[in-house]
Motif scaffolding. Structure first.
Motif, PDB file in Angstrom:
ATOM      1  N   LEU A 235       0.846  -1.184   0.000  1.00  0.00           N
ATOM      2  CA  LEU A 235       0.000   0.000   0.000  1.00  0.00           C
ATOM      3  C   LEU A 235       0.889   1.244   0.000  1.00  0.00           C
ATOM      4  O   LEU A 235       1.990   1.222   0.538  1.00  0.00           O
ATOM      5  N   GLY A 236       0.378   2.301  -0.587  1.00  0.00           N
ATOM      6  CA  GLY A 236       1.098   3.570  -0.613  1.00  0.00           C
ATOM      7  C   GLY A 236       0.668   4.346  -1.832  1.00  0.00           C
ATOM      8  O   GLY A 236       0.638   3.794  -2.932  1.00  0.00           O
ATOM      9  N   ASP A 237       0.340   5.607  -1.643  1.00  0.00           N
ATOM     10  CA  ASP A 237      -0.166   6.371  -2.779  1.00  0.00           C
ATOM     11  C   ASP A 237       0.601   7.663  -3.051  1.00  0.00           C
ATOM     12  O   ASP A 237       0.212   8.446  -3.902  1.00  0.00           O
ATOM     13  N   ASP A 238       1.724   7.872  -2.330  1.00  0.00           N
ATOM     14  CA  ASP A 238       2.474   9.103  -2.584  1.00  0.00           C
ATOM     15  C   ASP A 238       3.736   8.871  -3.414  1.00  0.00           C
ATOM     16  O   ASP A 238       4.463   9.808  -3.720  1.00  0.00           O
ATOM     17  N   GLY A 239       4.004   7.610  -3.763  1.00  0.00           N
ATOM     18  CA  GLY A 239       5.134   7.302  -4.634  1.00  0.00           C
ATOM     19  C   GLY A 239       6.464   7.088  -3.945  1.00  0.00           C
ATOM     20  O   GLY A 239       7.418   6.629  -4.576  1.00  0.00           O
ATOM     21  N   THR A 240       6.560   7.375  -2.645  1.00  0.00           N
ATOM     22  CA  THR A 240       7.831   7.176  -1.944  1.00  0.00           C
ATOM     23  C   THR A 240       7.696   6.488  -0.586  1.00  0.00           C
ATOM     24  O   THR A 240       8.674   5.973  -0.065  1.00  0.00           O
ATOM     25  N   HIS A 241       6.509   6.484  -0.003  1.00  0.00           N
ATOM     26  CA  HIS A 241       6.268   5.860   1.304  1.00  0.00           C
ATOM     27  C   HIS A 241       5.306   4.686   1.117  1.00  0.00           C
ATOM     28  O   HIS A 241       4.221   4.875   0.573  1.00  0.00           O
ATOM     29  N   PHE A 242       5.725   3.509   1.605  1.00  0.00           N
ATOM     30  CA  PHE A 242       4.943   2.303   1.367  1.00  0.00           C
ATOM     31  C   PHE A 242       4.842   1.448   2.628  1.00  0.00           C
ATOM     32  O   PHE A 242       5.702   1.501   3.508  1.00  0.00           O
ATOM     33  N   GLU A 243       3.784   0.651   2.666  1.00  0.00           N
ATOM     34  CA  GLU A 243       3.592  -0.381   3.678  1.00  0.00           C
ATOM     35  C   GLU A 243       3.429  -1.699   2.937  1.00  0.00           C
ATOM     36  O   GLU A 243       2.717  -1.752   1.930  1.00  0.00           O
ATOM     37  N   ALA A 244       4.055  -2.746   3.451  1.00  0.00           N
ATOM     38  CA  ALA A 244       3.979  -4.042   2.759  1.00  0.00           C
ATOM     39  C   ALA A 244       3.774  -5.180   3.754  1.00  0.00           C
ATOM     40  O   ALA A 244       4.297  -5.152   4.866  1.00  0.00           O
ATOM     41  N   VAL A 245       3.011  -6.171   3.304  1.00  0.00           N
ATOM     42  CA  VAL A 245       2.903  -7.463   3.982  1.00  0.00           C
ATOM     43  C   VAL A 245       3.456  -8.477   2.987  1.00  0.00           C
ATOM     44  O   VAL A 245       2.989  -8.547   1.844  1.00  0.00           O
TER      45      VAL A 245
ATOM     46  N   GLY B 127      16.835  -4.024  -4.248  1.00  0.00           N
ATOM     47  CA  GLY B 127      18.124  -3.539  -4.725  1.00  0.00           C
ATOM     48  C   GLY B 127      18.288  -2.034  -4.589  1.00  0.00           C
ATOM     49  O   GLY B 127      17.949  -1.434  -3.572  1.00  0.00           O
ATOM     50  N   GLU B 128      18.774  -1.415  -5.634  1.00  0.00           N
ATOM     51  CA  GLU B 128      19.084   0.016  -5.638  1.00  0.00           C
ATOM     52  C   GLU B 128      17.846   0.896  -5.477  1.00  0.00           C
ATOM     53  O   GLU B 128      17.977   2.075  -5.146  1.00  0.00           O
ATOM     54  N   ARG B 129      16.679   0.353  -5.711  1.00  0.00           N
ATOM     55  CA  ARG B 129      15.455   1.154  -5.563  1.00  0.00           C
ATOM     56  C   ARG B 129      15.281   1.670  -4.136  1.00  0.00           C
ATOM     57  O   ARG B 129      14.687   2.711  -3.914  1.00  0.00           O
ATOM     58  N   MET B 130      15.807   0.898  -3.161  1.00  0.00           N
ATOM     59  CA  MET B 130      15.704   1.341  -1.768  1.00  0.00           C
ATOM     60  C   MET B 130      16.502   2.620  -1.541  1.00  0.00           C
ATOM     61  O   MET B 130      16.176   3.405  -0.669  1.00  0.00           O
ATOM     62  N   LYS B 131      17.532   2.841  -2.312  1.00  0.00           N
ATOM     63  CA  LYS B 131      18.363   4.033  -2.139  1.00  0.00           C
ATOM     64  C   LYS B 131      17.848   5.205  -2.962  1.00  0.00           C
ATOM     65  O   LYS B 131      18.076   6.355  -2.612  1.00  0.00           O
ATOM     66  N   ALA B 132      17.170   4.924  -4.051  1.00  0.00           N
ATOM     67  CA  ALA B 132      16.802   5.985  -4.986  1.00  0.00           C
ATOM     68  C   ALA B 132      15.312   6.313  -4.992  1.00  0.00           C
ATOM     69  O   ALA B 132      14.933   7.458  -4.797  1.00  0.00           O
ATOM     70  N   GLU B 133      14.467   5.320  -5.217  1.00  0.00           N
ATOM     71  CA  GLU B 133      13.045   5.577  -5.449  1.00  0.00           C
ATOM     72  C   GLU B 133      12.169   5.506  -4.208  1.00  0.00           C
ATOM     73  O   GLU B 133      11.107   6.116  -4.164  1.00  0.00           O
ATOM     74  N   ILE B 134      12.595   4.740  -3.205  1.00  0.00           N
ATOM     75  CA  ILE B 134      11.753   4.483  -2.040  1.00  0.00           C
ATOM     76  C   ILE B 134      12.316   5.231  -0.837  1.00  0.00           C
ATOM     77  O   ILE B 134      13.455   5.006  -0.437  1.00  0.00           O
ATOM     78  N   HIS B 135      11.517   6.116  -0.289  1.00  0.00           N
ATOM     79  CA  HIS B 135      11.966   6.863   0.883  1.00  0.00           C
ATOM     80  C   HIS B 135      11.739   6.055   2.162  1.00  0.00           C
ATOM     81  O   HIS B 135      12.575   6.045   3.051  1.00  0.00           O
TER      82      HIS B 135
END
Length: 83
Positions: A23-33, A56-64
């Protein structure tokens, strides 16, 4: 901007999942199960590290921020059985 569906796809491409919901609708903050047989025998930190590795690298760049709950299939079944 990253969508929750894209994040789900990135995780499932690199980690076997029996169940996943992001879940997440702002493009950078997410919740996951995430429920994966790859979590068996691993503590929560190791489970989360597997998810981070799948991203991978998405944790450093795309995901806050990524808040997650991880379960083995057995733990997930027990949890769902108590609903």
């Amino acid at each position: 901007m990253l969508s929750a569906q894209q994040l789900e796809a990135y995780i499932t491409q690199n980690l076997a999942c029996d169940y996943i919901k992001v879940l997440g609708d702002d493009g950078t903050h997410f919740e996951a199960v995430v429920v994966s047989p790859e979590f068996v025998g691993k503590n929560m930190v190791k489970q989360h590290q597997l998810v981070y590795a799948a991203l991978g690298e998405r944790m450093k760049a795309e995901i806050h921020a990524l808040s997650m709950k991880t379960f083995t299939p057995e733990a997930w079944l027990k949890l769902k059985g108590n609903d």
